[in-house]
Design a protein around this motif. Sequence first.
Motif, PDB file in Angstrom:
ATOM      1  N   PRO A   1      -0.940  -8.863  -6.126  1.00  0.00           N
ATOM      2  CA  PRO A   1      -0.111  -7.316  -5.324  1.00  0.00           C
ATOM      3  C   PRO A   1       0.886  -6.998  -6.207  1.00  0.00           C
ATOM      4  O   PRO A   1       2.300  -8.114  -6.018  1.00  0.00           O
ATOM      5  CB  PRO A   1      -0.363  -7.673  -3.678  1.00  0.00           C
ATOM      6  CG  PRO A   1      -0.366  -9.147  -3.891  1.00  0.00           C
ATOM      7  CD  PRO A   1      -0.457  -9.805  -5.750  1.00  0.00           C
ATOM      8  N   THR A   2       1.609  -5.952  -5.257  1.00  0.00           N
ATOM      9  CA  THR A   2       2.920  -5.438  -5.823  1.00  0.00           C
ATOM     10  C   THR A   2       3.707  -6.330  -4.360  1.00  0.00           C
ATOM     11  O   THR A   2       3.521  -5.333  -3.126  1.00  0.00           O
ATOM     12  CB  THR A   2       2.940  -3.663  -5.477  1.00  0.00           C
ATOM     13  OG1 THR A   2       2.658  -3.010  -6.758  1.00  0.00           O
ATOM     14  CG2 THR A   2       4.357  -3.552  -5.415  1.00  0.00           C
TER      15      THR A   2
ATOM     16  N   TRP B   1       9.644   2.683  -7.548  1.00  0.00           N
ATOM     17  CA  TRP B   1       8.358   2.749  -7.181  1.00  0.00           C
ATOM     18  C   TRP B   1       7.809   1.436  -6.178  1.00  0.00           C
ATOM     19  O   TRP B   1       9.304   1.211  -5.473  1.00  0.00           O
ATOM     20  CB  TRP B   1       7.778   1.388  -8.424  1.00  0.00           C
ATOM     21  CG  TRP B   1       7.891   1.576  -9.473  1.00  0.00           C
ATOM     22  CD1 TRP B   1       7.892   2.493  -9.918  1.00  0.00           C
ATOM     23  CD2 TRP B   1       7.713   0.955 -10.965  1.00  0.00           C
ATOM     24  NE1 TRP B   1       7.609   2.802 -11.151  1.00  0.00           N
ATOM     25  CE2 TRP B   1       7.815   1.794 -11.868  1.00  0.00           C
ATOM     26  CE3 TRP B   1       7.292  -0.139 -10.995  1.00  0.00           C
ATOM     27  CZ2 TRP B   1       7.550   1.420 -13.123  1.00  0.00           C
ATOM     28  CZ3 TRP B   1       6.661  -0.866 -12.251  1.00  0.00           C
ATOM     29  CH2 TRP B   1       6.934  -0.066 -13.335  1.00  0.00           C
ATOM     30  N   LYS B   2       7.075   1.030  -5.315  1.00  0.00           N
ATOM     31  CA  LYS B   2       6.801   1.051  -3.897  1.00  0.00           C
ATOM     32  C   LYS B   2       5.702   0.224  -4.114  1.00  0.00           C
ATOM     33  O   LYS B   2       5.205   0.010  -4.518  1.00  0.00           O
ATOM     34  CB  LYS B   2       6.627   1.951  -3.256  1.00  0.00           C
ATOM     35  CG  LYS B   2       7.537   3.187  -2.819  1.00  0.00           C
ATOM     36  CD  LYS B   2       7.816   4.629  -2.174  1.00  0.00           C
ATOM     37  CE  LYS B   2       8.852   5.610  -2.389  1.00  0.00           C
ATOM     38  NZ  LYS B   2       8.770   6.406  -4.059  1.00  0.00           N
ATOM     39  N   THR B   3       5.254  -0.725  -2.649  1.00  0.00           N
ATOM     40  CA  THR B   3       4.235  -1.638  -2.316  1.00  0.00           C
ATOM     41  C   THR B   3       2.942  -0.698  -2.644  1.00  0.00           C
ATOM     42  O   THR B   3       2.960   0.280  -2.556  1.00  0.00           O
ATOM     43  CB  THR B   3       4.998  -2.161  -1.025  1.00  0.00           C
ATOM     44  OG1 THR B   3       4.279  -1.557  -0.555  1.00  0.00           O
ATOM     45  CG2 THR B   3       6.017  -3.260  -0.953  1.00  0.00           C
ATOM     46  N   LYS B   4       2.234  -1.524  -3.500  1.00  0.00           N
ATOM     47  CA  LYS B   4       0.851  -0.903  -3.559  1.00  0.00           C
ATOM     48  C   LYS B   4       0.999   0.122  -4.210  1.00  0.00           C
ATOM     49  O   LYS B   4      -0.321   0.599  -4.597  1.00  0.00           O
ATOM     50  CB  LYS B   4      -0.039  -0.567  -2.259  1.00  0.00           C
ATOM     51  CG  LYS B   4       0.122  -1.224  -0.716  1.00  0.00           C
ATOM     52  CD  LYS B   4      -0.302  -1.055   0.868  1.00  0.00           C
ATOM     53  CE  LYS B   4      -0.944  -2.191   1.306  1.00  0.00           C
ATOM     54  NZ  LYS B   4      -2.059  -2.671   1.190  1.00  0.00           N
ATOM     55  N   ASP B   5       1.808   0.443  -4.821  1.00  0.00           N
ATOM     56  CA  ASP B   5       2.073   1.500  -5.934  1.00  0.00           C
ATOM     57  C   ASP B   5       1.504   1.107  -7.278  1.00  0.00           C
ATOM     58  O   ASP B   5       0.214   1.897  -7.663  1.00  0.00           O
ATOM     59  CB  ASP B   5       3.189   1.786  -6.701  1.00  0.00           C
ATOM     60  CG  ASP B   5       3.572   3.122  -5.819  1.00  0.00           C
ATOM     61  OD1 ASP B   5       2.863   3.398  -4.503  1.00  0.00           O
ATOM     62  OD2 ASP B   5       5.339   3.923  -5.860  1.00  0.00           O
ATOM     63  N   ILE B   6       1.291  -0.151  -7.479  1.00  0.00           N
ATOM     64  CA  ILE B   6       0.842  -0.652  -9.080  1.00  0.00           C
ATOM     65  C   ILE B   6       0.626  -1.938  -8.880  1.00  0.00           C
ATOM     66  O   ILE B   6       1.086  -2.722  -9.573  1.00  0.00           O
ATOM     67  CB  ILE B   6       2.812  -0.777 -10.289  1.00  0.00           C
ATOM     68  CG1 ILE B   6       3.697  -1.038  -8.961  1.00  0.00           C
ATOM     69  CG2 ILE B   6       2.167   1.147 -10.019  1.00  0.00           C
ATOM     70  CD1 ILE B   6       4.598  -1.451 -10.631  1.00  0.00           C
ATOM     71  N   ASP B   7      -0.974  -2.289  -8.532  1.00  0.00           N
ATOM     72  CA  ASP B   7      -0.937  -3.316  -8.373  1.00  0.00           C
ATOM     73  C   ASP B   7      -1.873  -4.389  -9.400  1.00  0.00           C
ATOM     74  O   ASP B   7      -2.662  -3.331 -10.161  1.00  0.00           O
ATOM     75  CB  ASP B   7      -2.030  -3.366  -6.404  1.00  0.00           C
ATOM     76  CG  ASP B   7      -1.366  -3.418  -5.363  1.00  0.00           C
ATOM     77  OD1 ASP B   7      -0.151  -3.717  -4.959  1.00  0.00           O
ATOM     78  OD2 ASP B   7      -2.360  -3.922  -4.584  1.00  0.00           O
TER      79      ASP B   7
ATOM     80  N   GLN C   1       1.712 -13.420  -4.668  1.00  0.00           N
ATOM     81  CA  GLN C   1       0.699 -14.598  -4.162  1.00  0.00           C
ATOM     82  C   GLN C   1      -0.302 -13.937  -5.135  1.00  0.00           C
ATOM     83  O   GLN C   1      -0.709 -13.045  -3.935  1.00  0.00           O
ATOM     84  CB  GLN C   1       0.201 -15.382  -2.968  1.00  0.00           C
ATOM     85  CG  GLN C   1      -1.012 -15.701  -3.683  1.00  0.00           C
ATOM     86  CD  GLN C   1      -0.124 -17.352  -3.357  1.00  0.00           C
ATOM     87  OE1 GLN C   1       0.101 -18.551  -3.422  1.00  0.00           O
ATOM     88  NE2 GLN C   1      -1.754 -17.790  -4.829  1.00  0.00           N
ATOM     89  N   ALA C   2      -0.870 -14.068  -6.148  1.00  0.00           N
ATOM     90  CA  ALA C   2      -2.445 -14.105  -6.447  1.00  0.00           C
ATOM     91  C   ALA C   2      -2.973 -14.091  -6.044  1.00  0.00           C
ATOM     92  O   ALA C   2      -3.629 -15.745  -5.677  1.00  0.00           O
ATOM     93  CB  ALA C   2      -2.156 -13.998  -7.422  1.00  0.00           C
ATOM     94  N   TYR C   3      -4.682 -13.334  -6.474  1.00  0.00           N
ATOM     95  CA  TYR C   3      -5.878 -14.079  -5.313  1.00  0.00           C
ATOM     96  C   TYR C   3      -6.748 -13.165  -6.040  1.00  0.00           C
ATOM     97  O   TYR C   3      -7.083 -12.588  -7.727  1.00  0.00           O
ATOM     98  CB  TYR C   3      -5.812 -13.550  -4.404  1.00  0.00           C
ATOM     99  CG  TYR C   3      -5.703 -12.102  -4.193  1.00  0.00           C
ATOM    100  CD1 TYR C   3      -7.032 -10.872  -4.069  1.00  0.00           C
ATOM    101  CD2 TYR C   3      -4.754 -11.589  -3.701  1.00  0.00           C
ATOM    102  CE1 TYR C   3      -7.057 -10.011  -3.501  1.00  0.00           C
ATOM    103  CE2 TYR C   3      -4.367  -9.930  -3.419  1.00  0.00           C
ATOM    104  CZ  TYR C   3      -5.744  -9.650  -2.949  1.00  0.00           C
ATOM    105  OH  TYR C   3      -5.647  -7.886  -3.193  1.00  0.00           O
ATOM    106  N   ILE C   4      -7.989 -14.201  -6.397  1.00  0.00           N
ATOM    107  CA  ILE C   4      -9.305 -13.714  -7.116  1.00  0.00           C
ATOM    108  C   ILE C   4     -10.514 -13.066  -6.105  1.00  0.00           C
ATOM    109  O   ILE C   4     -10.321 -13.795  -5.150  1.00  0.00           O
ATOM    110  CB  ILE C   4      -9.426 -15.024  -8.073  1.00  0.00           C
ATOM    111  CG1 ILE C   4     -10.654 -15.655  -7.198  1.00  0.00           C
ATOM    112  CG2 ILE C   4      -8.693 -14.597  -8.777  1.00  0.00           C
ATOM    113  CD1 ILE C   4     -11.394 -16.165  -8.220  1.00  0.00           C
ATOM    114  N   TYR C   5     -11.546 -12.032  -5.892  1.00  0.00           N
ATOM    115  CA  TYR C   5     -12.547 -12.145  -5.423  1.00  0.00           C
ATOM    116  C   TYR C   5     -13.491 -11.577  -6.726  1.00  0.00           C
ATOM    117  O   TYR C   5     -12.984 -11.121  -7.557  1.00  0.00           O
ATOM    118  CB  TYR C   5     -11.878 -11.017  -4.881  1.00  0.00           C
ATOM    119  CG  TYR C   5     -11.613  -8.954  -4.870  1.00  0.00           C
ATOM    120  CD1 TYR C   5     -12.236  -8.201  -5.755  1.00  0.00           C
ATOM    121  CD2 TYR C   5     -10.178  -9.049  -4.926  1.00  0.00           C
ATOM    122  CE1 TYR C   5     -11.798  -7.036  -5.992  1.00  0.00           C
ATOM    123  CE2 TYR C   5      -9.502  -7.994  -5.480  1.00  0.00           C
ATOM    124  CZ  TYR C   5     -10.713  -6.606  -6.090  1.00  0.00           C
ATOM    125  OH  TYR C   5     -10.294  -6.037  -6.385  1.00  0.00           O
TER     126      TYR C   5
END
Length: 415
Positions: A7-8, A32-38, A69-73
């Motif tokens: 996540p950004t 750029w802003k958070t959630k712009d480019i995850d 922090q990366a994560y998977i789903y």
Amino acid sequence: MICIEYPTTTAWLEAVWYGGNTKRNTDESKKWKTKDIDISYHRYVTKVEGNMIEVDAPIFYALDVQYAQAYIYKISNSGTIRHNVGIENLHISFERSPENSTANVDQNCIYMSSLENSWVKGVSMSGFVHAGIKTTSTTRSTIEDCYAIDPSGLCTGGTYYNFENYHRSQLILLKNCYARNGRHHYISNGCASTSGIVVLNFRSELSLAQAEGHRLWSQGILFDNWAELGTIKSNTGKIGMYLRDNMGSGHGWGGTNSVFWNCDVQGGAIYLDKVPTGQNYAIGCTAKTIRRYRNNMSEYTNGYIEGQNRKGLQPASLYEAQRAARGISTGLMPETGREDIPHIIVETNRVRVKSQKDAWISIYTAHGSMVQMFKSSSDNWVESMPLNNDFYVVRVHEAGQKAYSRKVLIRTVGK
């Protein structure tokens, strides 16, 4: 089937200069802003051992925990993805009158959406407004032997993209394709969800702008044996991975961890920026200039450049070498020692053909109209009458054999 998500965060945005704009003190709205480019990767789990997970393909950026922090789903909508869809051997042309030349009609010739293990092969396209071939939410697919030429309508931002990889386009091969008279003959235009693209043995002619990583952090784009044809305006940018700054909606860094390998832009330029937390490379490329785009500011530096204007790069193809190292035939070069397929050589203004047996040779336009037919005797070269600048299908029918066809591009001047 899983998604790996990075996540950004504000920490990451600071590390990449908010897309490159903070060093230029530009419009705040373009940063750029958070959630712009995850950043996200579509992968399959191939092995689980303890808390270690192995996936079927690499990722193309270091997911550094100091920034996020990366994560998977699990991907829950896998039923919407279509597999093994193929489009082959078509010519698609949009014709429009001057009064019907707006940019909101006939957008794309082919739009590949929500596909996996699919392909487009042997298709020629013209008259599109937005793109000849556009992909989105498409993975592990191939575009081969395709020609996207002569777009029409209004030439402006968001139009004249001959080949485009849009959002969630990953692990895609573009092989042996040709583009003419577009703005961006190839663009990775899907932001940080576009990655793992190979543009192999591409031919580009009369482009109005660069083929490039277009906006917001594409990763792992390989241009392998790209070539510009025809007359090139000296030092004009032809391909690039660089800071696009405030262009468009604030494109910023176009791409990272990407490679130009054995590419030839003649007397043109390759724009190549070193990006924070990543790198871009130009290896064995021919160009008048390879340099960072913002070449007058000390904060911006060149990407990695090696072997500029030195011929004979080995391996000649990085993609082919990597495939060979894995024991997989690439199909990039014709197989040697085969005598069961006719030889077809494209020359200026004509084709030459040699078949193993007596054969009838037919030449068709991309629209399917026959323009020439002649006979060849076994194991002797025969040549066509002069042909115009265009795409043709050469069909060789040997006695007692299945007909063999190949699409060719004829040029009346130049190489």
